[in-house]
Write an enzyme that holds these catalytic residues in place. Sequence first.
Site, PDB file in Angstrom:
ATOM      1  N   PRO A  80      21.337  54.206  10.025  1.00 16.86           N
ATOM      2  CA  PRO A  80      21.438  55.418  10.843  1.00 16.86           C
ATOM      3  C   PRO A  80      22.813  55.553  11.475  1.00 16.86           C
ATOM      4  O   PRO A  80      23.360  54.591  12.007  1.00 16.86           O
ATOM      5  CB  PRO A  80      20.347  55.200  11.901  1.00 16.86           C
ATOM      6  CG  PRO A  80      19.340  54.364  11.210  1.00 16.86           C
ATOM      7  CD  PRO A  80      20.125  53.436  10.324  1.00 16.86           C
ATOM      8  N   CYS A  81      23.330  56.758  11.393  1.00 19.44           N
ATOM      9  CA  CYS A  81      24.751  56.917  11.666  1.00 19.44           C
ATOM     10  C   CYS A  81      25.069  57.965  12.716  1.00 19.44           C
ATOM     11  O   CYS A  81      26.235  58.303  12.903  1.00 19.44           O
ATOM     12  CB  CYS A  81      25.464  57.289  10.367  1.00 19.44           C
ATOM     13  SG  CYS A  81      24.705  58.693   9.515  1.00 19.44           S
ATOM     14  N   GLN A  82      24.065  58.487  13.419  1.00 17.40           N
ATOM     15  CA  GLN A  82      24.360  59.558  14.370  1.00 17.40           C
ATOM     16  C   GLN A  82      25.343  59.116  15.440  1.00 17.40           C
ATOM     17  O   GLN A  82      26.084  59.910  15.995  1.00 17.40           O
ATOM     18  CB  GLN A  82      23.071  60.065  15.030  1.00 17.40           C
ATOM     19  CG  GLN A  82      22.167  60.822  14.083  1.00 17.40           C
ATOM     20  CD  GLN A  82      21.162  59.914  13.399  1.00 17.40           C
ATOM     21  OE1 GLN A  82      21.398  58.727  13.230  1.00 17.40           O
ATOM     22  NE2 GLN A  82      20.044  60.468  12.985  1.00 17.40           N
ATOM     23  N   ASN A 127      27.746  55.722   4.835  1.00 16.02           N
ATOM     24  CA  ASN A 127      27.800  56.125   6.234  1.00 16.02           C
ATOM     25  C   ASN A 127      28.672  57.362   6.383  1.00 16.02           C
ATOM     26  O   ASN A 127      29.358  57.779   5.447  1.00 16.02           O
ATOM     27  CB  ASN A 127      28.325  54.987   7.105  1.00 16.02           C
ATOM     28  CG  ASN A 127      27.557  54.878   8.405  1.00 16.02           C
ATOM     29  OD1 ASN A 127      27.544  55.816   9.190  1.00 16.02           O
ATOM     30  ND2 ASN A 127      26.900  53.740   8.637  1.00 16.02           N
TER      31      ASN A 127
END
Length: 344
Positions: A80-82, A127
């Site tokens: 997860p890259c938020q 990513n």
Amino acid sequence: MQKTLRMVDLFCGAGGLHIGFERLGFKTELCIDNNPQVEKTHQLNFPEIPFLNKDINSITPDEIASYIDGELDVMAGGPPCQGFSTIGKRSSSDLNKRLAHDPRNDLVLTYANLINELRPKFIVMENVKGILTKDKGKYLARVLETLTKSGYNVDYRLINMADYGIPQVRQRVIVLGNRVNLPVVFPEPTHSEKDNLLLKPWNNCWDVIKDLSDLDDDPNFNHVALKHTPKNIERYKLIPEGGRLPEHELSEELYRKNFGNTYKRLHREKPSLTMVPGNDAFPIHPVLHRSLTIREAARIQTFPDKMIFAGNRRQQGHQVGNAVPPKFSEILAALIKNELSKVN
């Protein structure tokens, strides 16, 4: 007898990574994500693949290894890259302080540490572009150093997936590595925005969604148009094809500050904008006065039509928007399969 090529897909989301690898003959031994709607999507589409709906930090290497029948050829994943997102006011010092402590960032290092424990022959990590500038590049350097110390040759590229035939301008950082003493290679682009005698032109988004324009709403096909307010529809009518909401030309009644892709219209002769559901909506359809449906976004993301996304519209949109396009993962799979043939 041909050797079975085995992979695991961590942070698998809707499965964009492992779909492409399976098309090249890989066997997905295990998928992991920490999302009940993703689990439902997985059960609908990949019931034969074991799935763990757990926080990756609570899973031991031994637990993952128990699902792998033989050597692990590939570990793939998009942590997860938020926390790295460049959308919004990322230059704000307050926001940067918050991002520095975003637990989603640490999942990238968790992924790197699992690679060290499970020892796959090849690794793939995807990513967002923001990881390149996180802590002025020191964060990515730390990830690469962790992998290098684990015995992997590793490298990264910032890749625009439109250069590989995906009908979407989508820039992502791809990290590839191996522990079998091969140099790290990346797939060569096949398409180009500019005229190039050696490459094909970028694919446009219209070719993959035009047949859906007149299709009635079908919730079983994830094709349901958002019910926009009359005011928003009037705004959409003002957005030119390939353009954005002309906020400085709006009447007082229609005025609002433009933001994100939700007030940008796609162009029929160009790739789509990046499929990220801003404000829980995708960009505006090239010719209709509405945002894209989940199915239209999935087409642009190169998911097959048989793929069904579970959850409410917001949850479906995030599954589609966060995924690696399967056609791009297929390109990665072909590259890695060829590399594995040199050592198997």
